[in-house]
Design an enzyme around this catalytic site. Structure first.
Site, PDB file in Angstrom:
ATOM      1  CD  GLU A 122      -6.973 -10.660  -7.645  1.00  0.00           C
ATOM      2  OE1 GLU A 122      -7.089  -9.755  -8.473  1.00  0.00           O
ATOM      3  OE2 GLU A 122      -7.232 -10.519  -6.439  1.00  0.00           O
ATOM      4  CG  ASP A 152      -7.649 -16.243  -9.228  1.00  0.00           C
ATOM      5  OD1 ASP A 152      -8.395 -15.264  -9.013  1.00  0.00           O
ATOM      6  OD2 ASP A 152      -7.180 -16.501 -10.351  1.00  0.00           O
ATOM      7  CD  GLU A 180      -5.981 -11.847  -1.000  1.00  0.00           C
ATOM      8  OE1 GLU A 180      -6.969 -11.121  -1.253  1.00  0.00           O
ATOM      9  OE2 GLU A 180      -4.998 -11.931  -1.744  1.00  0.00           O
TER      10      GLU A 180
HETATM   11  O1  G3I Z   1      -0.912   4.559  -1.381  1.00  0.00           O
HETATM   12  C1  G3I Z   1      -1.880   5.398  -2.005  1.00  0.00           C
HETATM   13  C2  G3I Z   1      -1.829   6.771  -1.424  1.00  0.00           C
HETATM   14  O2  G3I Z   1      -0.572   7.345  -1.712  1.00  0.00           O
HETATM   15  C3  G3I Z   1      -2.966   7.612  -2.033  1.00  0.00           C
HETATM   16  O3  G3I Z   1      -3.002   8.854  -1.415  1.00  0.00           O
HETATM   17  C4  G3I Z   1      -4.303   6.907  -1.798  1.00  0.00           C
HETATM   18  C5  G3I Z   1      -5.458   7.669  -2.447  1.00  0.00           C
HETATM   19  O4  G3I Z   1      -6.508   6.809  -2.778  1.00  0.00           O
HETATM   20  O5  G3I Z   1      -4.245   5.642  -2.383  1.00  0.00           O
HETATM   21  C6  G3I Z   1      -3.248   4.821  -1.795  1.00  0.00           C
HETATM   22  O6  G3I Z   1      -3.265   3.581  -2.427  1.00  0.00           O
HETATM   23  C7  G3I Z   1      -4.325   2.710  -2.088  1.00  0.00           C
HETATM   24  C8  G3I Z   1      -3.724   1.417  -1.594  1.00  0.00           C
HETATM   25  O7  G3I Z   1      -4.736   0.466  -1.352  1.00  0.00           O
HETATM   26  C9  G3I Z   1      -2.917   1.614  -0.311  1.00  0.00           C
HETATM   27  O8  G3I Z   1      -3.749   2.089   0.709  1.00  0.00           O
HETATM   28  C10 G3I Z   1      -5.154   2.453  -3.330  1.00  0.00           C
HETATM   29  O9  G3I Z   1      -5.842   3.631  -3.713  1.00  0.00           O
HETATM   30  C11 G3I Z   1      -6.162   1.354  -3.063  1.00  0.00           C
HETATM   31  O10 G3I Z   1      -6.781   0.999  -4.292  1.00  0.00           O
HETATM   32  C12 G3I Z   1      -5.435   0.124  -2.528  1.00  0.00           C
HETATM   33  O11 G3I Z   1      -6.410  -0.857  -2.270  1.00  0.00           O
HETATM   34  C13 G3I Z   1      -5.886  -2.167  -2.041  1.00  0.00           C
HETATM   35  C14 G3I Z   1      -6.345  -3.109  -3.150  1.00  0.00           C
HETATM   36  O12 G3I Z   1      -5.859  -4.416  -2.870  1.00  0.00           O
HETATM   37  C15 G3I Z   1      -5.836  -2.690  -4.519  1.00  0.00           C
HETATM   38  O13 G3I Z   1      -6.327  -3.538  -5.488  1.00  0.00           O
HETATM   39  C16 G3I Z   1      -6.425  -2.657  -0.718  1.00  0.00           C
HETATM   40  O14 G3I Z   1      -5.894  -1.841   0.333  1.00  0.00           O
HETATM   41  C17 G3I Z   1      -6.019  -4.110  -0.497  1.00  0.00           C
HETATM   42  O15 G3I Z   1      -6.679  -4.619   0.628  1.00  0.00           O
HETATM   43  C18 G3I Z   1      -6.443  -4.936  -1.707  1.00  0.00           C
HETATM   44  O16 G3I Z   1      -5.995  -6.241  -1.525  1.00  0.00           O
HETATM   45  C19 G3I Z   1      -6.388  -7.188  -2.518  1.00  0.00           C
HETATM   46  C20 G3I Z   1      -5.297  -8.241  -2.631  1.00  0.00           C
HETATM   47  O17 G3I Z   1      -4.058  -7.630  -2.862  1.00  0.00           O
HETATM   48  C21 G3I Z   1      -5.612  -9.242  -3.742  1.00  0.00           C
HETATM   49  N1  G3I Z   1      -6.916  -9.818  -3.543  1.00  0.00           N
HETATM   50  C22 G3I Z   1      -8.011  -8.887  -3.351  1.00  0.00           C
HETATM   51  C23 G3I Z   1      -7.693  -7.932  -2.182  1.00  0.00           C
HETATM   52  C24 G3I Z   1      -8.853  -7.008  -1.902  1.00  0.00           C
HETATM   53  O18 G3I Z   1      -9.116  -6.173  -2.982  1.00  0.00           O
END
Ligand code: G3I
Length: 375
Positions: A169, A219, A287
Site C-alpha cells: 500500500e 496494493d 486478498e
Molecule cells: O492483537 C490485538 C489485540 O492484542 C488487541 O486486544 C485487539 C483490540 O482491538 O487488537 C488486536 O489487533 C488487531 C489485529 O487486527 C489483530 O487481530 C487490530 O486491532 C486490528 O486493527 C487488526 O486488523 C487487521 C488490519 O489488517 C489492520 O490494518 C485485520 O485483522 C486484517 O485483516 C487487515 O488486513 C489488511 C491487510 O494486511 C492489508 N490490506 C488490507 C487488509 C484489510 O484491512
C-alpha cells in the site's frame, strides 16, 4: 414478531440450506472439510493456486474443522496478521517468530505454498522503528533498521516462503506516493528526484536475503481504479528503470458486489503493459473478497435474498472468469482470499458481511460451486 423479521429469518434459513447448482445438477451445500466436498485448490489446479489468509489458531488443532478445511481447500496460504512487522518485531532487540514458524512448518508439511505479508507497510509497523529517543529517527537509521528487519525475516524463511509482499500500500488514495513515516523520513535519499527510495532499498534488501523469492509490490484498488493503476504503473516503471528487483504486482482485490469485469480488465491491461519492460513480470491476487456494501452505503446486516445472492454470485463468477483469462495468458498463478470464512472476515465491522466463498458454518457457498464450474 414483525413480518420483516420473519422474512429475514426465512432468508437466513434458506441460505443455510442452500440448494446448489453444480455441473448442471442440483445438490446440497457441503461442508468445506467433508471428504466428499469438492476442493477449490483441486478445481483450479491447472490454472492457479487458491489460498486464504488464516491465523495461528486455525491450524492449532488437526481435529478441528478449520484445520481440515484449510488442508482440503487450499494450496497456498498467508497469515492475516502474525507475519506483519508489529507482530514479528515488537521491540528493536526482540523478534517473535513463534506463530510464523509454525505456520511455515504447517505449509511445508502439507505441501502448501506460504506467502509472506508483509515487510514494509505504514500500518501494523512498530512505533520504535521511526523513533530515536524523543525525536524522529534519521533517514540513515530508519533505512538501517528496515534492512535489518527484512534481512532477518527473509533469511529465516529462505527457500520456504516463495513470495513476499515487500512493500504494501505505498500508493495513496490521492494517487500519489503515500505520505507515511517511511516516505516522510527517508524522502529522496539518493537525490534522483523521486521519493521511492525506501521502496527501492526494501526490494534490494529482500533480493539479497533470498535471491529466489518472488518480490511483490502489493496494493488495493489497483484492480478497480484506473487512476491508481496508472500511478502504480508509473512507479514500477520508474523503479524497474533503476534496476529495482520487483518481480510482480500483488492485487489485493477487496472488491465490492457488482464490480464490473470490464473495470477489472481495464486496470489489469494497464499494469500488463509493464511486461513490455519486464517480460516475466507476474501478478498475484493477494486478498480477494467481495464486500456486500458499497463505499458510503448504509450498513445493516445482509439479507440473503434471491436478488442479493444472484448479484453476489455473478460478481464472483465474472471476477474468476477474468482471473482465469489472466492465468491462461501465463501472468497470474495465485489467488488468495482474505479470510477463511464469512464469520471471521475483517469486513464484519459490527455488521454481518458475506464476502467469502465459504460461509460461517464452513459450508461451501453457491458462489464456490459456480466458480469451480468455470474451471
Ligand atoms: O492483537 C490485538 C489485540 O492484542 C488487541 O486486544 C485487539 C483490540 O482491538 O487488537 C488486536 O489487533 C488487531 C489485529 O487486527 C489483530 O487481530 C487490530 O486491532 C486490528 O486493527 C487488526 O486488523 C487487521 C488490519 O489488517 C489492520 O490494518 C485485520 O485483522 C486484517 O485483516 C487487515 O488486513 C489488511 C491487510 O494486511 C492489508 N490490506 C488490507 C487488509 C484489510 O484491512
Amino acid at each position: 414478531m414483525k413480518i420483516r423479521t420473519l422474512s429475514k429469518i426465512a432468508a437466513f434459513i434458506t441460505a443455510a440450506s442452500l440448494i446448489m447448482t453444480s455441473c448442471g445438477s442440483k445438490q446440497e451445500s457441503q461442508y468445506a472439510y467433508e471428504d466428499s466436498a469438492p476442493s477449490l485448490a483441486e478445481a483450479f489446479k491447472d490454472h492457479f493456486r487458491v489460498g486464504a489468509a488464516i491465523n495461528s489458531w486455525d491450524i492449532s488443532d488437526p481435529n478441528s474443522n478449520q484445520y481440515k478445511t484449510i488442508v482440503k481447500q487450499f494450496n497456498t496460504l498467508v497469515m492475516e496478521n502474525e507475519s506483519k512487522p508489529d507482530h514479528l518485531h515488537p521491540a528493536e532487540d526482540r523478534y517473535d517468530f513463534d506463530a510464523f514458524d509454525k505456520f511455515v512448518d504447517f505449509c511445508v508439511e502439507h505441501d502448501i505454498t506460504p506467502r509472506g505479508h508483509c515487510l514494509v507497510w505504514h500500518s501494523q509497523v512498530p512505533g520504535w522503528m521511526f523513533k530515536d529517543g524523543n525525536k524522529d529517527a534519521s533517514a540513515e537509521l530508519l533505512l538501517e533498521r528496515m534492512k535489518e528487519h527484512i534481512t532477518t525475516v527473509v533469511t529465516r524463511y529462505k527457500g520456504k516462503v516463495k513470495s513476499w509482499d515487500v512493500c504494501n500500500e505505498v500508493i495513496g488514495d490521492d494517487g500519489q506516493l503515500r505520505f507515511s513515516d517511511w516516505s516522510r523520513i527517508v524522502g529522496d535519499y539518493d537525490g534522483d528526484g523521486d521519493k521511492y527510495d525506501f521502496i527501492e532499498e526494501a526490494f534490494r534488501a529482500a533480493r539479497e536475503a533470498d535471491p529466489d523469492a518472488r518480490l511483490m509490490i502489493n496494493d488495493y484498488s489497483i484492480e478497480s481504479s484506473t487512476d491508481k493503476a496508472i500511478r502504480m504503473y508509473n512507479a514500477v516503471k520508474q523503479m524497474l528503470s533503476e534496476d529495482v528487483p520487483i518481480d510482480g504486482i500483488g492485487f489485493q482485490m477487496h472488491i465490492g458486489k457488482g464490480q464490473s469485469p470490464e473495470g477489472l480488465k481495464e486496470c489489469f491491461d494497464i499494469l500488463k503493459r509493464l511486461r513490455d519492460i519486464k517480460p516475466d513480470l507476474v501478478f498475484e491476487v493477494t486478498e480477494l473478497d467481495v464486500n456486500c456494501y458499497g463505499w458510503g452505503q448504509e450498513k445493516k446486516d445482509v439479507e440473503l435474498t434471491d436478488e442479493f445472492l444472484e448479484e453476489f454470485n455473478k460478481t464472483y463468477t465474472d471476477t474468476y472468469k477474468v482471473l482465469l483469462e489472466l492465468a491462461d495468458e501465463g501472468i497470474l498463478d495465485s489467488v488468495i482470499m482474505w479470510g477463511l470464512h464469512d464469520g471471521v472476515s475483517w469486513l464484519n465491522d459490527g455488521h454481518q458481511n458475506y464476502p467469502m466463498l465459504i460461509d460461517k458454518d464452513l459450508k461451501l457457498k453457491e458462489a464456490a460451486y459456480e466458480v469451480m464450474d468455470l474451471a
